[in-house]
Design a protein around this motif. Sequence first.
Motif, PDB file in Angstrom:
ATOM      1  N   ARG A 141       0.819  -1.156  -0.086  1.00  0.00           N
ATOM      2  CA  ARG A 141       0.070   0.126  -0.138  1.00  0.00           C
ATOM      3  C   ARG A 141       0.871   1.319  -0.064  1.00  0.00           C
ATOM      4  N   ILE A 142       1.955   1.262   0.680  1.00  0.00           N
ATOM      5  CA  ILE A 142       3.020   2.470   0.651  1.00  0.00           C
ATOM      6  C   ILE A 142       3.539   2.774  -0.674  1.00  0.00           C
ATOM      7  N   ALA A 143       3.776   1.496  -1.406  1.00  0.00           N
ATOM      8  CA  ALA A 143       4.297   1.523  -2.633  1.00  0.00           C
ATOM      9  C   ALA A 143       3.357   2.245  -3.694  1.00  0.00           C
ATOM     10  N   GLN A 144       2.109   1.629  -3.531  1.00  0.00           N
ATOM     11  CA  GLN A 144       0.893   2.277  -4.248  1.00  0.00           C
ATOM     12  C   GLN A 144       0.936   3.646  -4.282  1.00  0.00           C
ATOM     13  N   LEU A 145       0.551   4.160  -2.973  1.00  0.00           N
ATOM     14  CA  LEU A 145       0.498   5.403  -2.348  1.00  0.00           C
ATOM     15  C   LEU A 145       1.633   6.527  -3.169  1.00  0.00           C
ATOM     16  N   PRO A 199      10.588   3.539  -1.683  1.00  0.00           N
ATOM     17  CA  PRO A 199      10.470   3.473  -3.180  1.00  0.00           C
ATOM     18  C   PRO A 199       9.913   4.745  -3.684  1.00  0.00           C
ATOM     19  N   GLY A 200       9.395   5.634  -2.838  1.00  0.00           N
ATOM     20  CA  GLY A 200       9.108   7.217  -3.189  1.00  0.00           C
ATOM     21  C   GLY A 200      10.246   7.929  -3.329  1.00  0.00           C
ATOM     22  N   ARG A 201      10.967   7.801  -2.290  1.00  0.00           N
ATOM     23  CA  ARG A 201      12.426   8.518  -2.540  1.00  0.00           C
ATOM     24  C   ARG A 201      13.177   7.898  -3.578  1.00  0.00           C
ATOM     25  N   LEU A 202      13.190   6.681  -4.036  1.00  0.00           N
ATOM     26  CA  LEU A 202      14.007   6.182  -5.155  1.00  0.00           C
ATOM     27  C   LEU A 202      13.447   6.801  -6.506  1.00  0.00           C
TER      28      LEU A 202
END
Length: 137
Positions: free
Chosen positions: A17-21, A92-95
Amino acid sequence: YNNIQKGIKSSRLTDQRIAQLESIGFHFTGTGKWDEEWDERLNELKEFKEVLGHFDIPSDEDDYQSLRQWIAKNQAEYVKIERGEKSSHLTPGRLRRLGEIGFHFKSTLTSASIPKGTIEYEECRQGGSSQSSESKS
């Protein structure tokens, strides 16, 4: 989210869910020093690239010491991800945000450390994928 960053598991907010957001542009706002520093250094790296046109941070200039240290910390977190370990800071968001400005970490993987026959193995044998090589454009 802050509890997850501290290692406390959540039954509702899973890694998926974190990755999806994050994939749709949602940025979790942290309240810790690392979160504020991370955003500041990302902006500093972006400005460096805009002014000089590359990511080659001079090692002999004190003006860039904190930026070099920040990149080194994130490289260490990237190595954890490559090894299949969980990174508590390099999400993943930072990457994705780093990728958006054209910055990619150098891969530490060798073809000997990747199972033969996989796409990753072939990419590594051919010099690495665009996702894991440092861009100098």
